[in-house]
Design an enzyme around this catalytic site. Structure first.
Site, PDB file in Angstrom:
ATOM      1  N   GLU A   1      43.419   8.077 -20.934  1.00  0.00           N
ATOM      2  CA  GLU A   1      44.603   8.919 -20.949  1.00  0.00           C
ATOM      3  C   GLU A   1      45.252   8.886 -22.324  1.00  0.00           C
ATOM      4  OE1 GLU A   1      46.164   8.712 -16.335  1.00  0.00           O
ATOM      5  OE2 GLU A   1      46.663   7.026 -17.658  1.00  0.00           O
TER       6      GLU A   1
ATOM      7  N   CYS B   1      50.419   9.351 -28.330  1.00  0.00           N
ATOM      8  CA  CYS B   1      50.024   7.992 -27.956  1.00  0.00           C
ATOM      9  C   CYS B   1      48.554   8.059 -27.558  1.00  0.00           C
ATOM     10  CB  CYS B   1      50.889   7.488 -26.804  1.00  0.00           C
ATOM     11  SG  CYS B   1      50.483   5.814 -26.255  1.00  0.00           S
TER      12      CYS B   1
ATOM     13  N   CYS C   1      41.076  -2.006 -20.664  1.00  0.00           N
ATOM     14  CA  CYS C   1      41.469  -3.030 -21.634  1.00  0.00           C
ATOM     15  C   CYS C   1      41.021  -4.389 -21.126  1.00  0.00           C
ATOM     16  CB  CYS C   1      42.989  -3.015 -21.843  1.00  0.00           C
ATOM     17  SG  CYS C   1      43.574  -4.208 -23.071  1.00  0.00           S
TER      18      CYS C   1
ATOM     19  N   CYS D   1      46.660  -8.662 -19.552  1.00  0.00           N
ATOM     20  CA  CYS D   1      48.083  -8.996 -19.449  1.00  0.00           C
ATOM     21  C   CYS D   1      48.571  -8.612 -18.051  1.00  0.00           C
ATOM     22  CB  CYS D   1      48.879  -8.264 -20.519  1.00  0.00           C
ATOM     23  SG  CYS D   1      48.330  -8.644 -22.203  1.00  0.00           S
TER      24      CYS D   1
ATOM     25  N   CYS E   1      54.669   2.938 -21.774  1.00  0.00           N
ATOM     26  CA  CYS E   1      53.956   1.744 -22.213  1.00  0.00           C
ATOM     27  C   CYS E   1      53.587   0.863 -21.030  1.00  0.00           C
ATOM     28  CB  CYS E   1      54.826   0.939 -23.186  1.00  0.00           C
ATOM     29  SG  CYS E   1      55.135   1.778 -24.738  1.00  0.00           S
TER      30      CYS E   1
END
Length: 427
Positions: A121, A134, A141, A145, A375
């Protein structure tokens, strides 16, 4: 003596030679694309195909100046060959699945399908005088996290240079044609804050940066100062980027100033500790002259304590003045999240503490949170979001259990730690 003038045969540009396999499928990798190559590589490729090298610059200008790979737009190329030539050097790499729109049309999140079915995306945001993209550098990923939907989705693969750059070409076309917010506008800023850890895909990201910054026909000719590369803290690669000579902005996703908490919030902290990361960030500032952004997602009752703000200010100030800018970010909701954003009061106290300590601080504007475009929210709609939700909840619960002891540190922790630091130096 024969004075008959020598006949010169007109040069004929032949089509691509059938033995060329530039775009053939590579195992596990996307087809090669024109912008995977630098200008010299493109010229060599076109020459090997039987065309004069200057055709490479014409193709490059169509791509980088006019944001097009449509042979119908390439009227300066021979009509009989332009389709074959464009098809050979511009294989389709990303296919739009759909757009989601927020903020009255000023924010558009686009879901892309890659050649192998992987999805990524990107988010395009309009501001009064510019547009910002962005961009994603990986499908998924691998940093894991626990408060980030992308991290909980796991890593599928790295993107190629061209797959990264294609997101920008599409965004430029959308913005300049008036599809973003109803009027033409230029994409002047790029932030590598989409899916993935950019520095874990360093080679492709580095080449993509060159395509963005170098002037046409090499690239888009964007200002390096308008491009931001984010990282959770791959210290050796930060130093590599500093040595590259590209004065892009470095954004460090810190989220905690103490190793006790950051070890659990950012797993890579078990390898590169806070002090090592901030030292590398400071070296980046010295090498490039670019102020470093410190990204800090404020999580309610987790990392938003005033003493942590004082500790953060201490860690930054002891490395010099004016080299870093802190961006507190209210935590954006993610699937299965048991954590929430800090209260307004806690946010204001955190920010005021930093400002009083002389740290430049601005709360980040959150765009697209209602379409999971902010984010930490990018997980790609076609992923198993129920599985992402379960993994996130499990990871967050585990972190909660491990770091309960870190929540209520004494109010004088900063003074205690400072005393220890000074005592060690004096000793």
């Amino acid at each position: 003596m024969n004075t008959k003038p020598k006949q010169v045969k007109p040069r004929v540009e032949s089509g691509p030679r059938p033995t060329l396999t530039f775009t053939e499928q590579r195992h596990g990798k996307p087809p090669r694309h024109f912008v995977d190559l630098d200008r010299a590589g493109r010229r060599a490729l076109i020459k090997d195909m039987g065309f004069p090298a200057f055709r490479a610059d014409q193709l490059s200008k169509h791509y980088f100046e006019h944001n097009t790979v449509d042979p119908a737009d390439m009227t300066d190329l021979p009509a009989a060959q332009r389709e074959q030539l464009a098809a050979h050097v511009f294989p389709p790499l990303i296919t739009k699945i759909r757009d989601q729109i927020a903020d009255g049309g000023d924010t558009v999140k686009t879901l892309w399908r890659l050649f192998d079915g992987a999805v990524v995306e990107s988010v395009l945001m309009k501001y009064p005088d510019r547009a910002t993209l962005c961009i994603s550098s990986q499908a998924g990923c691998g940093m894991a996290c626990p408060f980030c939907a992308t991290g909980q989705a796991g890593l599928t693969r790295n993107l190629s240079t061209a797959e990264i750059v294609e997101q920008l070409r599409w965004a430029r076309h959308m913005a300049e044609s008036g599809e973003l917010g109803g009027e033409p506008i230029r994409v002047t800023n790029v932030v590598f804050m989409g899916m993935g850890e950019p520095l874990a895909n360093y080679k492709a990201v580095r080449e993509a940066l060159h395509r963005m910054i170098e002037p046409s026909p090499e690239g888009f000719g964007m200002s390096a100062r308008s491009i931001t590369v984010s990282t959770v803290g791959l210290v050796p690669v930060i130093d590599q980027l500093a040595a590259e000579g590209l004065p892009v902005t470095l954004a460090v996703s810190l989220h905690a100033p103490d190793d006790g908490l950051r070890d659990d919030l950012i797993p890579i902290n078990s390898r590169y500790k806070v002090a090592q990361l901030l030292d590398a960030a400071r070296r980046y500032f010295v090498a490039t002259g670019r102020r470093v952004s410190i990204e800090y997602a404020l999580i309610k009752n987790m990392n938003d304590h005033a003493w942590r703000a004082r500790l953060l200010a201490h860690e930054l100030n002891k490395r010099g003045k004016g080299w870093a800018h802190v961006n507190p970010i209210p935590l954006n909701p993610t699937p299965g999240s048991i954590w929430t954003a800090s209260s307004n009061k806690a946010t204001q106290t955190f920010v005021r503490t930093l400002l009083d300590a002389g740290i430049s601080t601005t709360v980040r504007d959150t765009r697209g949170s209602d379409i999971d475009g902010a984010c930490g929210q990018l997980a790609a709609e076609t992923l198993d979001r129920d599985n992402v939700s379960r993994r996130a909840a499990q990871a967050q619960a585990a972190v909660e259990a491990r770091i309960a002891v870190h929540r209520q540190e004494p109010d004088n922790l900063l003074e205690v730690m400072t005393d220890r630091i000074d005592g060690g130096r004096n000793g």
